[in-house]
Design an enzyme around this catalytic site. Sequence first.
Site, PDB file in Angstrom:
ATOM      1  N   GLU A 107     -10.409  11.892  10.960  1.00  0.00           N
ATOM      2  CA  GLU A 107      -9.585  10.782  11.466  1.00  0.00           C
ATOM      3  C   GLU A 107      -8.834  11.124  12.746  1.00  0.00           C
ATOM      4  O   GLU A 107      -8.144  12.137  12.822  1.00  0.00           O
ATOM      5  CB  GLU A 107      -8.573  10.396  10.374  1.00  0.00           C
ATOM      6  CG  GLU A 107      -7.706   9.211  10.742  1.00  0.00           C
ATOM      7  CD  GLU A 107      -6.873   8.708   9.569  1.00  0.00           C
ATOM      8  OE1 GLU A 107      -7.045   9.202   8.431  1.00  0.00           O
ATOM      9  OE2 GLU A 107      -6.036   7.827   9.798  1.00  0.00           O
ATOM     10  N   LYS A 122       0.834  -1.218   0.000  1.00  0.00           N
ATOM     11  CA  LYS A 122       0.000   0.000   0.000  1.00  0.00           C
ATOM     12  C   LYS A 122       0.865   1.263   0.000  1.00  0.00           C
ATOM     13  O   LYS A 122       1.800   1.375   0.792  1.00  0.00           O
ATOM     14  CB  LYS A 122      -0.926   0.031   1.236  1.00  0.00           C
ATOM     15  CG  LYS A 122      -1.772   1.307   1.331  1.00  0.00           C
ATOM     16  CD  LYS A 122      -2.809   1.268   2.447  1.00  0.00           C
ATOM     17  CE  LYS A 122      -3.612   2.574   2.481  1.00  0.00           C
ATOM     18  NZ  LYS A 122      -4.619   2.594   3.540  1.00  0.00           N
ATOM     19  N   LYS A 153     -12.889  13.973  -1.849  1.00  0.00           N
ATOM     20  CA  LYS A 153     -12.307  14.354  -0.552  1.00  0.00           C
ATOM     21  C   LYS A 153     -12.111  15.861  -0.422  1.00  0.00           C
ATOM     22  O   LYS A 153     -11.983  16.355   0.697  1.00  0.00           O
ATOM     23  CB  LYS A 153     -10.995  13.608  -0.321  1.00  0.00           C
ATOM     24  CG  LYS A 153     -11.230  12.139   0.060  1.00  0.00           C
ATOM     25  CD  LYS A 153      -9.940  11.357   0.055  1.00  0.00           C
ATOM     26  CE  LYS A 153     -10.191   9.920   0.517  1.00  0.00           C
ATOM     27  NZ  LYS A 153      -9.135   9.020   0.099  1.00  0.00           N
ATOM     28  N   GLU A 192     -11.837   9.795  -6.309  1.00  0.00           N
ATOM     29  CA  GLU A 192     -11.859   9.782  -4.841  1.00  0.00           C
ATOM     30  C   GLU A 192     -11.183  11.043  -4.283  1.00  0.00           C
ATOM     31  O   GLU A 192     -11.639  11.623  -3.292  1.00  0.00           O
ATOM     32  CB  GLU A 192     -11.175   8.508  -4.330  1.00  0.00           C
ATOM     33  CG  GLU A 192     -11.343   8.297  -2.845  1.00  0.00           C
ATOM     34  CD  GLU A 192     -10.825   6.939  -2.375  1.00  0.00           C
ATOM     35  OE1 GLU A 192     -11.225   5.903  -2.945  1.00  0.00           O
ATOM     36  OE2 GLU A 192     -10.005   6.919  -1.431  1.00  0.00           O
ATOM     37  N   GLU A 231      -7.392  -1.796   1.979  1.00  0.00           N
ATOM     38  CA  GLU A 231      -6.859  -0.488   2.404  1.00  0.00           C
ATOM     39  C   GLU A 231      -6.964  -0.348   3.916  1.00  0.00           C
ATOM     40  O   GLU A 231      -6.045   0.118   4.581  1.00  0.00           O
ATOM     41  CB  GLU A 231      -7.663   0.661   1.768  1.00  0.00           C
ATOM     42  CG  GLU A 231      -7.408   0.900   0.301  1.00  0.00           C
ATOM     43  CD  GLU A 231      -8.230   2.083  -0.202  1.00  0.00           C
ATOM     44  OE1 GLU A 231      -9.075   1.863  -1.082  1.00  0.00           O
ATOM     45  OE2 GLU A 231      -8.032   3.210   0.300  1.00  0.00           O
TER      46      GLU A 231
HETATM   47  C1  LIG Z   1      -5.266  10.495   2.698  1.00  0.00           C
HETATM   48  C2  LIG Z   1      -6.535  10.859   2.901  1.00  0.00           C
HETATM   49  O1  LIG Z   1      -7.487  10.041   3.443  1.00  0.00           O
HETATM   50  C3  LIG Z   1      -7.151   8.706   3.793  1.00  0.00           C
HETATM   51  C4  LIG Z   1      -7.377   7.773   2.662  1.00  0.00           C
HETATM   52  C5  LIG Z   1      -8.556   7.077   2.522  1.00  0.00           C
HETATM   53  C6  LIG Z   1      -8.767   6.162   1.349  1.00  0.00           C
HETATM   54  O2  LIG Z   1      -7.927   6.086   0.444  1.00  0.00           O
HETATM   55  O3  LIG Z   1      -9.808   5.477   1.279  1.00  0.00           O
HETATM   56  C7  LIG Z   1      -9.564   7.229   3.482  1.00  0.00           C
HETATM   57  C8  LIG Z   1      -9.358   7.933   4.629  1.00  0.00           C
HETATM   58  C9  LIG Z   1      -7.987   8.322   4.993  1.00  0.00           C
HETATM   59  O4  LIG Z   1      -7.366   7.217   5.540  1.00  0.00           O
HETATM   60  C10 LIG Z   1      -6.996  12.239   2.591  1.00  0.00           C
HETATM   61  O5  LIG Z   1      -8.165  12.545   2.811  1.00  0.00           O
HETATM   62  O6  LIG Z   1      -6.171  13.053   2.130  1.00  0.00           O
HETATM   63 MG   LIG Z   2      -9.297   4.774  -0.814  1.00  0.00          MG
END
Ligand SMILES: C=C(O[C@@H]1C=C(C(=O)O)C=C[C@H]1O)C(=O)O
Ligand SMILES: [Mg+2]
Length: 441
Positions: free
Chosen positions: A249, A199, A430, A426, A293
């Site tokens: 988080e 990962k 975010k 994604e 993940e």
């Molecule tokens: C790295 C980030 O988020 C992280 C990545 C995630 C994922 O890839 O599913 C989900 C939540 C966090 O662990 C971010 O928001 O920048």
């Molecule tokens: Mg992800």
Amino acid sequence: MYPTNPIEALRRQLDTLGESAKKGFVRLNTPCQVDSLMGWLSVQRVLPRIYWRARDEGAVEYAVLGVVNVFGSLASLQADLAALGDIGGEQPDFFGGMAFDPGTPGWAHFPACHFVLPRIELKRCQGEATLSLNLRFDDRCPSTEITQAHACLDALVAERPLSPPLPKAYQREDSPSQKEWTGWVDQVTHQEHLRHTPKVVLSRETCLTTSETPNPWALLSRWQAGAAGCFNFGIQLTPDEAFIGCPPERLYKREGKHLITEALAGTTHRARDVQQDAKLAAELLGDRKNTLENQCVYQQILSQLEPLSHHVHLGDSHIVKLRSVQHIRRLIKAELHRNVTDQQLLSALPPTPAVGGVPRESALAFIRQHERHQRGWYAGVFGRVSHASSDLAVTIRCAHIDSETIRLYAGAGIVAGSQPDEEWRELDSKIADIMSLLGMG
Ligand SMILES: C=C(O[C@@H]1C=C(C(=O)O)C=C[C@H]1O)C(=O)O
Ligand SMILES: [Mg+2]
């Protein structure tokens, strides 16, 4: 309700501070009235200015400014926690954070590690606000300390309402581009690469440029209003620069020897329709790539906690629903061994595989080699540390703001089965909340 001006009340307490009180750490308190802690923070001239609120319902809100002490390393912070703990009496709260990767240059005005014992605290708990003045007498001359405390009180300014940030036209530039991103995801998901590095969390910096950026506190205040279940933080170390965010988080929360942490990883978007949204959640929980993940995160946290704690408990997978995304989360609880410190926890846990990868060093090597933007305090740590309890967030869903540029950061965990286009989308989900606040949604 409070006839005395709170600043005047603190001045008076300071002037009548008895000799016997002048040992170790002293906190002078007075009730006060405040509408918005960010509105108050926004007009202050004293630096640093820090805002912090944990994500739990009813959590205490903190707006703090100025410094009694600054700590540039976890070792110096821990030494001070221990020294004040030995003196006994009331104990202070320290606020600050850490960069994602202390091994890279980072952001110009953000040290790799920076915690402060603030001079002034404005706290609100269950609707009751308290203004406090912090002093200490164990490591300095009492008269100088009192003079400096007076100077800080003299510099305080009355709260003013925050004007809402007006949408502007921004120029957008992403680093990496989508094309580069696709190349990186292909490299990370190549069989050979996955064999040694299952990962890597790759990230993107979105630069929004305009003639005049919004007031960071007005922006954070709006962001907070739509970010239930998230931490809220803001920090200004220099006058024209701020780092703010609403991360979902938790790095960890410690209450005495009780530790709570979590694996938050695995993402899907939200649907307007309730049934459709529940379907997305169910699919997320059952999805192999997303489960992997999350597994990478909890496995590493569990193994890092093993030498530090006992009774480690891993909770079930469940969904956390945020405004624009939903995530898989597993809570982790542990009882720390005697004498395990925040320094040890902050040295061991971050960066977790939620923002770095597995194994840590080889994921960091990929990130250092490929990402051209500096992560700085993005994907780092921010929060509050004290003798009795500490609570820290992982600094994702954040923005770095200076007078001309807003830099937004988003990352995605790349594992076996990750598709470049889906992961790129994604990233956009975010940053969707903050983009819509900026009028770019
Ligand atoms: C790295 C980030 O988020 C992280 C990545 C995630 C994922 O890839 O599913 C989900 C939540 C966090 O662990 C971010 O928001 O920048
Ligand atoms: Mg992800």
